[in-house]
Design an enzyme around this catalytic site. Structure first.
Site, short mmCIF file in Angstrom:
data_model
loop_
_atom_site.label_atom_id
_atom_site.label_comp_id
_atom_site.label_asym_id
_atom_site.label_seq_id
_atom_site.Cartn_x
_atom_site.Cartn_y
_atom_site.Cartn_z
N LYS A 218 60.42 42.71 -48.17
CA LYS A 218 60.48 41.31 -48.57
C LYS A 218 60.79 40.48 -47.34
O LYS A 218 61.64 40.86 -46.52
CB LYS A 218 61.57 41.13 -49.64
CG LYS A 218 61.29 41.92 -50.91
CD LYS A 218 60.05 41.42 -51.62
CE LYS A 218 59.80 42.16 -52.92
NZ LYS A 218 58.66 41.60 -53.67
N ASP A 246 56.03 40.92 -47.98
CA ASP A 246 55.85 40.16 -49.23
C ASP A 246 56.74 38.93 -49.20
O ASP A 246 57.96 39.04 -49.13
CB ASP A 246 56.24 41.07 -50.41
CG ASP A 246 55.99 40.42 -51.75
OD1 ASP A 246 55.59 39.24 -51.80
OD2 ASP A 246 56.19 41.11 -52.78
N GLU A 271 51.77 39.57 -48.49
CA GLU A 271 51.62 39.38 -49.94
C GLU A 271 52.19 38.04 -50.39
O GLU A 271 53.26 37.63 -49.91
CB GLU A 271 52.37 40.53 -50.62
CG GLU A 271 52.36 40.53 -52.13
CD GLU A 271 52.91 41.86 -52.65
OE1 GLU A 271 52.62 42.92 -52.04
OE2 GLU A 271 53.62 41.84 -53.66
N GLU A 298 50.07 39.26 -58.57
CA GLU A 298 51.07 39.57 -59.59
C GLU A 298 51.39 38.36 -60.46
O GLU A 298 51.85 38.51 -61.59
CB GLU A 298 52.33 40.17 -58.97
CG GLU A 298 53.12 39.22 -58.10
CD GLU A 298 54.32 39.91 -57.43
OE1 GLU A 298 54.10 40.63 -56.44
OE2 GLU A 298 55.45 39.74 -57.89
N ASP A 321 48.43 42.82 -62.41
CA ASP A 321 49.70 43.15 -63.06
C ASP A 321 49.39 43.46 -64.53
O ASP A 321 48.57 42.77 -65.15
CB ASP A 321 50.64 41.95 -62.94
CG ASP A 321 51.98 42.17 -63.62
OD1 ASP A 321 52.97 42.36 -62.91
OD2 ASP A 321 52.03 42.14 -64.87
N HIS A 348 50.32 45.56 -58.81
CA HIS A 348 51.74 45.22 -58.76
C HIS A 348 52.49 46.10 -59.75
O HIS A 348 52.03 46.30 -60.87
CB HIS A 348 51.91 43.75 -59.15
CG HIS A 348 53.35 43.34 -59.31
ND1 HIS A 348 53.85 42.84 -60.50
CD2 HIS A 348 54.38 43.35 -58.45
CE1 HIS A 348 55.14 42.55 -60.34
NE2 HIS A 348 55.49 42.86 -59.11
MG MG Z 1 55.21 41.10 -54.72
#
Ligand code: MG
Length: 437
Positions: A218, A246, A271, A298, A321, A348
């Site tokens: 992240k 992400d 992402e 997602e 997703d 996802h």
């Molecule tokens: Mg993500």
């Protein structure tokens, strides 16, 4: 008429924010949750579905599920399962509920949970895991599941049929292959933003030892921190494990371009760099940060948004997703669009139950749609699986192909009562979170 005689909804929440599991630049304190629906027939059959949320608002999705109750209780099960395309259209095009979207947001996600619960029931009735049930259907039956309205400028029914027919000859061999070696996974477990450097490195070493070949971090809160964390992760992972990042929609377009450029061009992908609705923004970012691929999906509201992202070259890794769009049928449309545009699908997952649900779509894609594993992986996060009747099995960096009948969506009854919000034992007596703090 043998219909649905029972529909039960429940608001289930897991207090994941207490450990900062799942923390990222936009969602610092998620409580992974499921707006859960069970459908039952007079014959005792059941189907289970859910919408994944991250806490507050899960009750709103439960209310949306309740709004579907008249449609659900009117279903004749034999007729419904024989024509899931019509069921999908009836739910999605309800002339009054449609105003709440159309085809996006809470109502659309609730429809997805009902559709997925029906598919779970269908797969149980067939005695097959969902991926195998779908992969055994004829190309004609599969395209009948898809609503091509708004898609035909990019993908017609005939083109979809062609794609599916081209994949038909290799189906049996790929099915065997899946049962033998499974489907590649990547992991997000080490990279949550709330974890300190030592925990990041420890979990990265563990991921490499566990056989993962891609780890996702992240990013997006602080550039200096991101540069440091990326360096630490690479040290711990060694040269054979790729790193994706992400941003969870954190940036404006120009900011995304600057930030990703500063992180370097050897990322596996970036992402959700910006708003999931900003098709042209994604296209601008993708052009500017190449060769770093842009990944998103997602929180992509529906097949029409996916169509535009593909047409505009705004994504080159498609992350569908299981519970964002309106269920299996719409995800089939998305898989077909991805195949038409030659873009790999890396679903996802994580959350609660998303790995269990989405593996079926990825495996079906491999057997019957794209026919390839090239550049494809399913996300994996190693928590909350113990609450499912048939939890995923990830071994040596690969998802084992599930063999139990159903869609993988059934949560244990004990977990459903324990984590019921707000009166289950995990929640009763808890002081409500101060949302203004
Ligand atoms: Mg993500």
């Amino acid at each position: 008429m043998a219909g649905v005689v029972r529909m039960a909804t429940s608001d289930l929440r897991f207090p994941t924010s207490r450990e900062l599991d799942g923390s990222d630049a936009m969602n610092p304190d998620p409580d992974y949750s499921a707006a859960y629906v069970t459908l039952g027939t007079a014959a005792g059959e059941e189907g289970h579905g859910f919408v994944f949320t991250i806490g507050r608002g899960n009750d709103v999705v439960c209310a949306a599920l309740e709004a579907l109750r008249p449609h659900v209780l009117a279903l004749d099960m034999d007729a419904a399962l024989a024509d899931m395309g019509s069921v999908w259209r009836r739910l999605v095009h309800d002339s009054q509920l449609r105003w709440l979207g159309p085809e996006k947001g809470v109502m659309h996600m609730a429809i997805g949970a009902v559709v997925n619960a029906l598919w779970d029931l269908a797969a149980r009735r067939a005695g097959q895991p969902l991926w195998r049930l779908l992969a055994g259907m004829s190309p004609e039956a599969l395209v009948d599941l898809v609503d091509f309205r708004y898609l035909t400028d990019a993908l017609t029914r005939e083109e979809a049929l062609d794609l599916l027919r081209r994949a038909e000859p290799g189906r049996a061999a790929r099915e065997e292959d899946l049962l033998r070696v499974g489907y590649p996974a990547y992991t997000t477990s080490p990279g949550w933003l709330g974890y300190d450097d030592a925990k990041l490195q420890r979990l990265c070493r563990q991921a490499a030892a566990d056989g993962f070949r891609l780890v996702k971090l992240k990013v997006g809160a602080d550039l200096e921190d991101d540069v440091r964390r990326l360096r630490l992760a690479r040290e711990a992972l060694g040269p054979d494990v790729a790193v994706a990042v992400d941003a969870n929609q954190r940036w404006d377009v120009r900011e995304a371009i600057g930030w990703v450029t500063a992180l370097g061009d050897d990322l596996a992908w970036v992402e959700e760099p910006t708003s999931p609705d900003d098709v042209l923004g994604h296209a601008a970012i993708a052009a500017a940060v190449a060769p770093v691929p842009v990944a998103t999906g997602e929180q992509c509201a529906n097949r029409v948004m996916f169509k535009q992202l593909l047409q505009a070259r705004g994504l080159s890794v498609l992350q569908l997703d299981a519970t964002r769009v309106a269920g299996v049928n719409e995800n089939l449309a998305v898989l077909l669009l991805a195949a038409k545009f030659g873009v790999p699908v890396c679903p996802h997952a994580g959350g609660v139950g998303l790995c269990e649900a989405v593996q079926h779509l990825a495996m079906f894609d491999y057997v019957a749609v794209s026919g390839t594993l090239e550049g494809r992986m399913i996300e994996y996060v190693d928590h909350l699986h113990e609450h499912f009747v048939t939890p995923v099995e990830v071994v040596a960096g690969r998802y084992r192909a599930p063999v139990a009948p159903g869609a993988g969506t059934e949560m244990l009854a004990a977990s459903r009562s324990r984590y019921a919000y707000p009166h289950g034992p995990v929640w009763s007596g808890q002081t409500p979170v101060d949302v203004t703090a």
